[in-house]
Write an enzyme that holds these catalytic residues in place. Structure first.
Site, PDB file in Angstrom:
ATOM      1  N   CYS A   1       0.823  -1.221   0.000  1.00  0.00           N
ATOM      2  CA  CYS A   1       0.000   0.000   0.000  1.00  0.00           C
ATOM      3  C   CYS A   1       0.858   1.273   0.000  1.00  0.00           C
ATOM      4  O   CYS A   1       1.504   1.570  -0.998  1.00  0.00           O
ATOM      5  CB  CYS A   1      -0.982  -0.050   1.151  1.00  0.00           C
ATOM      6  SG  CYS A   1      -2.455   0.939   0.831  1.00  0.00           S
TER       7      CYS A   1
ATOM      8  N   HIS B   1      -3.285  -5.812   2.643  1.00  0.00           N
ATOM      9  CA  HIS B   1      -2.947  -5.860   4.071  1.00  0.00           C
ATOM     10  C   HIS B   1      -3.533  -7.157   4.634  1.00  0.00           C
ATOM     11  O   HIS B   1      -3.987  -8.020   3.896  1.00  0.00           O
ATOM     12  CB  HIS B   1      -3.616  -4.688   4.810  1.00  0.00           C
ATOM     13  CG  HIS B   1      -3.104  -3.344   4.455  1.00  0.00           C
ATOM     14  ND1 HIS B   1      -1.908  -2.841   4.930  1.00  0.00           N
ATOM     15  CD2 HIS B   1      -3.642  -2.372   3.690  1.00  0.00           C
ATOM     16  CE1 HIS B   1      -1.741  -1.611   4.463  1.00  0.00           C
ATOM     17  NE2 HIS B   1      -2.769  -1.296   3.718  1.00  0.00           N
TER      18      HIS B   1
HETATM   19  N1  GLN Z   1      -2.299   6.785   2.165  1.00  0.00           N
HETATM   20  C1  GLN Z   1      -2.334   5.805   1.077  1.00  0.00           C
HETATM   21  C2  GLN Z   1      -3.743   5.668   0.480  1.00  0.00           C
HETATM   22  O1  GLN Z   1      -4.708   6.060   1.123  1.00  0.00           O
HETATM   23  C3  GLN Z   1      -1.870   4.447   1.575  1.00  0.00           C
HETATM   24  C4  GLN Z   1      -2.830   3.833   2.613  1.00  0.00           C
HETATM   25  C5  GLN Z   1      -2.307   2.533   3.185  1.00  0.00           C
HETATM   26  O2  GLN Z   1      -1.116   2.302   3.279  1.00  0.00           O
HETATM   27  N2  GLN Z   1      -3.243   1.652   3.624  1.00  0.00           N
HETATM   28  O3  GLN Z   1      -3.883   5.143  -0.627  1.00  0.00           O
END
Ligand code: GLN
Length: 253
Positions: A99, A200
């Site tokens: 992510c 995740h």
């Molecule tokens: N801030 C980034 C997004 O919203 C990554 C979010 C995350 O790592 N879950 O896409």
């Protein structure tokens, strides 16, 4: 003194800032699966400003983070980590990036407010956040030759829409969930020794086959060609549970 062929080192990038939705479980999985095969497995933490030991790392892990945390790390990534990461990957080390970490390994991450954080361009992707977040279970038909099972499962929570350039190829096709951008049906990225993904969960405990792929690829340079089989019945039962639970979701625009 452990010989190099029996040592396995995980380099954890920004553990204090880029570590959300259970991403730490990826570190534990990589270390334990190496230990269970008799390797001397260890983790070195790589917060802002430190680079010690990066040359010994077999697999780097770069976890997720909200826009705020990404703003706190992107300059350090460029100033203190980029050249050593490039050298490590050229020497056979692998990277798993999830992510927010995935996004910053690309050309840039742009927030929904239009603020652009430059990445290090290690992978040919670019990300621009939309107003709505993609949240939920994800099932991916992986595009990795010989991966068994051929699916990857996880949980996504991101506003970023990631688009792959010609030098990158998708980690797989989305069977359920949004994946890279909710419109082109792809999830994640494979480029050289880098695996980028939105999954995740944490990812690796429910996808032991991907964990072993990362370990095996990185240890090839130390003369390790095969890893002893483990009883993954519990891990694969969890994998199957997500496969059953995930319902096809219409991609949000
Ligand atoms: N801030 C980034 C997004 O919203 C990554 C979010 C995350 O790592 N879950 O896409």
């Amino acid at each position: 003194m452990t010989s190099k062929s029996k040592r396995f080192t995980v380099g954890w990038l920004y553990p204090d800032l880029m570590n959300i939705y259970g991403d730490r479980g990826n570190i534990l999985t990589l270390v334990k699966r190496a230990e269970w095969r008799g390797f001397d497995a260890r983790t070195i933490e790589l917060p802002r400003g430190t680079t010690g030991g990066m040359e010994d790392v077999d697999v780097f892990f770069f976890g997720g983070g909200q826009d705020r945390e990404q703003a706190l790390v992107y300059e350090d990534l460029i100033d203190h980590k980029q050249s050593l990461l490039e050298r490590a990957v050229a020497g056979g080390a692998g990277i798993l990036a999830v992510c927010g970490g995935y996004q910053l390994l690309g050309h840039y991450y742009q927030t929904a407010e239009g603020e652009r954080y430059p990445g290090i361009g290690l992978i040919d992707v670019r990300t621009e956040a939309g107003k709505k977040r993609f949240i939920g279970d994800v099932v991916v038909d992986a595009q990795i030759e010989g991966l068994v099972p051929p699916t990857l499962v996880g949980f996504e929570n991101h506003s970023g829409r990631t688009y792959l350039g010609p030098a990158a190829r998708p980690l797989g096709k989305v069977r359920s969930g949004a994946g890279n951008n909710g419109s082109d049906g792809t999830e994640g990225c494979l480029q050289g020794a880098v695996v980028g993904t939105y999954l995740h969960g944490s990812l690796l405990p429910k996808n032991p086959h991907l964990a072993d792929l990362l370990i095996r690829r990185a240890l090839t340079r130390h003369g390790v060609s095969e890893l002893a089989r483990l009883d993954d019945s519990t891990e694969l039962a969890a994998h199957e549970k997500i496969l059953q639970r995930a319902q096809p979701r219409a991609p949000e625009r």
